[in-house]
Design a protein around this motif. Structure first.
Motif, PDB file in Angstrom:
ATOM      1  N   LEU A  31      13.966   4.696  -8.095  1.00  0.00           N
ATOM      2  CA  LEU A  31      13.943   4.594  -6.639  1.00  0.00           C
ATOM      3  C   LEU A  31      13.356   5.903  -6.119  1.00  0.00           C
ATOM      4  CD1 LEU A  31      14.671   3.353  -3.921  1.00  0.00           C
ATOM      5  CD2 LEU A  31      17.026   4.021  -4.283  1.00  0.00           C
ATOM      6  N   VAL A  32      12.165   5.819  -5.552  1.00  0.00           N
ATOM      7  CA  VAL A  32      11.398   7.013  -5.207  1.00  0.00           C
ATOM      8  C   VAL A  32      11.195   7.095  -3.696  1.00  0.00           C
ATOM      9  CG1 VAL A  32       9.142   8.128  -5.483  1.00  0.00           C
ATOM     10  CG2 VAL A  32      10.220   7.005  -7.435  1.00  0.00           C
ATOM     11  N   ALA A  33      11.373   8.300  -3.151  1.00  0.00           N
ATOM     12  CA  ALA A  33      11.122   8.509  -1.716  1.00  0.00           C
ATOM     13  C   ALA A  33       9.780   9.181  -1.523  1.00  0.00           C
ATOM     14  CB  ALA A  33      12.221   9.392  -1.121  1.00  0.00           C
ATOM     15  N   LEU A  34       8.990   8.658  -0.591  1.00  0.00           N
ATOM     16  CA  LEU A  34       7.804   9.362  -0.096  1.00  0.00           C
ATOM     17  C   LEU A  34       8.273  10.065   1.163  1.00  0.00           C
ATOM     18  CD1 LEU A  34       4.919   6.742  -0.317  1.00  0.00           C
ATOM     19  CD2 LEU A  34       4.827   9.057  -1.231  1.00  0.00           C
ATOM     20  N   LEU A  35       8.398  11.388   1.074  1.00  0.00           N
ATOM     21  CA  LEU A  35       9.014  12.165   2.148  1.00  0.00           C
ATOM     22  C   LEU A  35       8.005  13.128   2.756  1.00  0.00           C
ATOM     23  CD1 LEU A  35      11.595  13.371   3.608  1.00  0.00           C
ATOM     24  CD2 LEU A  35      11.784  14.911   1.646  1.00  0.00           C
ATOM     25  N   GLY A  36       7.897  13.122   4.069  1.00  0.00           N
ATOM     26  CA  GLY A  36       7.022  14.084   4.726  1.00  0.00           C
ATOM     27  C   GLY A  36       7.079  13.891   6.222  1.00  0.00           C
ATOM     28  N   PRO A  37       6.534  14.848   6.964  1.00  0.00           N
ATOM     29  CA  PRO A  37       6.543  14.708   8.422  1.00  0.00           C
ATOM     30  C   PRO A  37       5.675  13.549   8.882  1.00  0.00           C
ATOM     31  CG  PRO A  37       5.372  16.707   7.748  1.00  0.00           C
ATOM     32  CD  PRO A  37       5.902  16.083   6.513  1.00  0.00           C
ATOM     33  N   SER A  38       5.853  13.160  10.118  1.00  0.00           N
ATOM     34  CA  SER A  38       5.056  12.079  10.691  1.00  0.00           C
ATOM     35  C   SER A  38       3.570  12.423  10.616  1.00  0.00           C
ATOM     36  CB  SER A  38       5.513  11.904  12.142  1.00  0.00           C
ATOM     37  OG  SER A  38       4.810  10.869  12.710  1.00  0.00           O
ATOM     38  N   GLY A  39       2.757  11.455  10.201  1.00  0.00           N
ATOM     39  CA  GLY A  39       1.310  11.669  10.124  1.00  0.00           C
ATOM     40  C   GLY A  39       0.844  12.322   8.830  1.00  0.00           C
ATOM     41  N   SER A  40       1.768  12.516   7.854  1.00  0.00           N
ATOM     42  CA  SER A  40       1.387  13.216   6.614  1.00  0.00           C
ATOM     43  C   SER A  40       0.771  12.281   5.577  1.00  0.00           C
ATOM     44  CB  SER A  40       2.590  13.962   6.028  1.00  0.00           C
ATOM     45  OG  SER A  40       3.622  13.058   5.697  1.00  0.00           O
ATOM     46  N   GLY A  41       0.730  10.980   5.873  1.00  0.00           N
ATOM     47  CA  GLY A  41       0.025  10.042   4.991  1.00  0.00           C
ATOM     48  C   GLY A  41       0.906   9.168   4.123  1.00  0.00           C
ATOM     49  N   LYS A  42       2.212   9.119   4.421  1.00  0.00           N
ATOM     50  CA  LYS A  42       3.144   8.352   3.587  1.00  0.00           C
ATOM     51  C   LYS A  42       2.847   6.855   3.618  1.00  0.00           C
ATOM     52  CE  LYS A  42       6.679   9.709   6.104  1.00  0.00           C
ATOM     53  NZ  LYS A  42       6.038  10.545   7.142  1.00  0.00           N
ATOM     54  N   THR A  43       2.761   6.316   4.823  1.00  0.00           N
ATOM     55  CA  THR A  43       2.553   4.864   4.955  1.00  0.00           C
ATOM     56  C   THR A  43       1.219   4.448   4.351  1.00  0.00           C
ATOM     57  OG1 THR A  43       3.942   4.796   6.905  1.00  0.00           O
ATOM     58  CG2 THR A  43       2.448   2.960   6.621  1.00  0.00           C
ATOM     59  N   THR A  44       0.210   5.306   4.493  1.00  0.00           N
ATOM     60  CA  THR A  44      -1.104   4.983   3.919  1.00  0.00           C
ATOM     61  C   THR A  44      -0.991   4.828   2.403  1.00  0.00           C
ATOM     62  OG1 THR A  44      -2.146   6.203   5.710  1.00  0.00           O
ATOM     63  CG2 THR A  44      -3.508   5.753   3.786  1.00  0.00           C
ATOM     64  N   ILE A  45      -0.222   5.694   1.757  1.00  0.00           N
ATOM     65  CA  ILE A  45      -0.028   5.586   0.304  1.00  0.00           C
ATOM     66  C   ILE A  45       0.657   4.257  -0.031  1.00  0.00           C
ATOM     67  CG2 ILE A  45       1.206   6.555  -1.695  1.00  0.00           C
ATOM     68  CD1 ILE A  45       0.797   9.342  -0.427  1.00  0.00           C
ATOM     69  N   LEU A  46       1.709   3.950   0.721  1.00  0.00           N
ATOM     70  CA  LEU A  46       2.461   2.712   0.476  1.00  0.00           C
ATOM     71  C   LEU A  46       1.551   1.486   0.630  1.00  0.00           C
ATOM     72  CD1 LEU A  46       5.547   2.549  -0.080  1.00  0.00           C
ATOM     73  CD2 LEU A  46       5.815   1.728   2.236  1.00  0.00           C
ATOM     74  N   ARG A  47       0.736   1.509   1.689  1.00  0.00           N
ATOM     75  CA  ARG A  47      -0.141   0.365   1.971  1.00  0.00           C
ATOM     76  C   ARG A  47      -1.247   0.225   0.921  1.00  0.00           C
ATOM     77  NH1 ARG A  47       0.170  -2.093   6.910  1.00  0.00           N
ATOM     78  NH2 ARG A  47      -2.076  -2.409   7.024  1.00  0.00           N
ATOM     79  N   MET A  48      -1.680   1.348   0.344  1.00  0.00           N
ATOM     80  CA  MET A  48      -2.691   1.248  -0.722  1.00  0.00           C
ATOM     81  C   MET A  48      -2.077   0.665  -1.999  1.00  0.00           C
ATOM     82  SD  MET A  48      -5.291   4.468  -0.290  1.00  0.00           S
ATOM     83  CE  MET A  48      -4.091   5.784  -0.270  1.00  0.00           C
ATOM     84  N   ILE A  49      -0.837   1.047  -2.296  1.00  0.00           N
ATOM     85  CA  ILE A  49      -0.176   0.463  -3.486  1.00  0.00           C
ATOM     86  C   ILE A  49      -0.055  -1.050  -3.297  1.00  0.00           C
ATOM     87  CG2 ILE A  49       1.951   0.388  -4.883  1.00  0.00           C
ATOM     88  CD1 ILE A  49       2.442   3.339  -4.060  1.00  0.00           C
ATOM     89  N   ALA A  50       0.269  -1.453  -2.049  1.00  0.00           N
ATOM     90  CA  ALA A  50       0.473  -2.880  -1.755  1.00  0.00           C
ATOM     91  C   ALA A  50      -0.828  -3.663  -1.621  1.00  0.00           C
ATOM     92  CB  ALA A  50       1.287  -3.018  -0.470  1.00  0.00           C
ATOM     93  N   GLY A  51      -1.962  -2.951  -1.593  1.00  0.00           N
ATOM     94  CA  GLY A  51      -3.237  -3.656  -1.408  1.00  0.00           C
ATOM     95  C   GLY A  51      -3.529  -3.987   0.043  1.00  0.00           C
TER      96      GLY A  51
END
Ligand code: ADP
Length: 238
Positions: A31-51
């Motif tokens: 269970l891994v957390a992508l942690l960072g301030p708003s706008g640091s690119g977390k959601t973009t990473i998640l969305r790329m993994i999901a295609g």
């Protein structure tokens, strides 16, 4: 062994460099957390993994296979969107059944699976309700069940606890941890909350301005921060 890997991933939105040389390795069952301030690119990473987004360069590897050209629906991924994004005009039953109907699973098997999931999320008897008739915690659990319905190998969650009040949040964090352990599923969740990442995750990937600053267990990051940003970001929470 790494189950999800990102190798030298870059992503631009027009001229904006949202993901910069991202390298990530996530082991099976973690269970891994992508942690960072708003706008640091977390959601973009998640969305790329999901295609849901394509990188400009680099490789996304799942279970040893490069999946850049594999559609998201064939990557074995369940996605819990920010604020759950349940279908407002569908009942709990139809929300959970949605992904199974897309796959043209026979209705009797869908019924069996939805019943099983309602038990798992402790929402027996709520199948005829609409999302507006549920509490925040119940809505979140239904969103989990919808994502889990097709038996994904990987569960991705975008800010799963953000819209929930503090009392229920603690209970749901514990529940999520237990459920993921029980299902032996590999999970990545996005958060900007250091305490949440430290309390819930096996490993934390810290993002800042489109880069990965450091990844490791909460203890490693706290005891041995490799950059001033990590020292300040993690250190402030303890
Ligand atoms: P986080 O999840 O850490 O808040 P995001 O990955 O959502 O960060 O966004 C990183 C940056 O990329 C932000 O500056 C955001 O505005 C930009 N961005 C994200 N998605 C898009 C998009 N579809 N179009 C343009 N810019 C985007």
């Amino acid at each position: 062994m790494a189950y999800v890997e990102l190798h030298n991933i870059n992503k631009h939105f027009k001229k904006f460099h949202a993901s910069k040389d991202i390298n990530i390795s996530i082991e099976k069952g973690k269970l891994v957390a992508l942690l960072g301030p708003s706008g640091s690119g977390k959601t973009t990473i998640l969305r790329m993994i999901a295609g849901l987004e394509q990188p400009d360069s680099g490789e996304i590897i799942i279970d040893g296979k490069v999946v850049n050209n594999v559609p998201g629906s064939e990557r074995g991924i369940g996605f819990v969107f920010q604020n759950y994004a349940l279908f407002r005009y569908m009942t709990v039953y139809d929300n959970i059944a949605f992904g199974l109907r897309v796959k043209k699973i026979p209705e009797d098997q869908i019924k069996e699976r939805v019943t099983e999931l309602l038990n798992l999320i402790n929402c027996q008897g709520l199948e005829k309700r609409f999302p507006s008739q549920l509490s925040g915690g119940q809505r979140q659990r239904v969103a989990f069940a919808r994502a889990l319905a097709p038996n994904p190998k990987i569960l991705l969650l975008d800010e799963p606890f953000a819209a929930i009040d503090a009392k229920v949040r603690l209970e749901l964090r514990t529940w999520l941890r237990e459920m993921i352990t029980k299902l032996n599923i590999t999970s990545v969740f996005v958060t900007h909350d250091q305490d949440e990442a430290i309390e819930v995750a096996d490993e934390i990937i810290v993002t800042n301005q489109g880069r990965v600053e450091q990844s490791g267990t909460p203890q490693e990051l706290y005891k041995n921060p490799l950059t001033p940003f990590v020292a300040q970001f993690i250190g402030n929470s303890v």
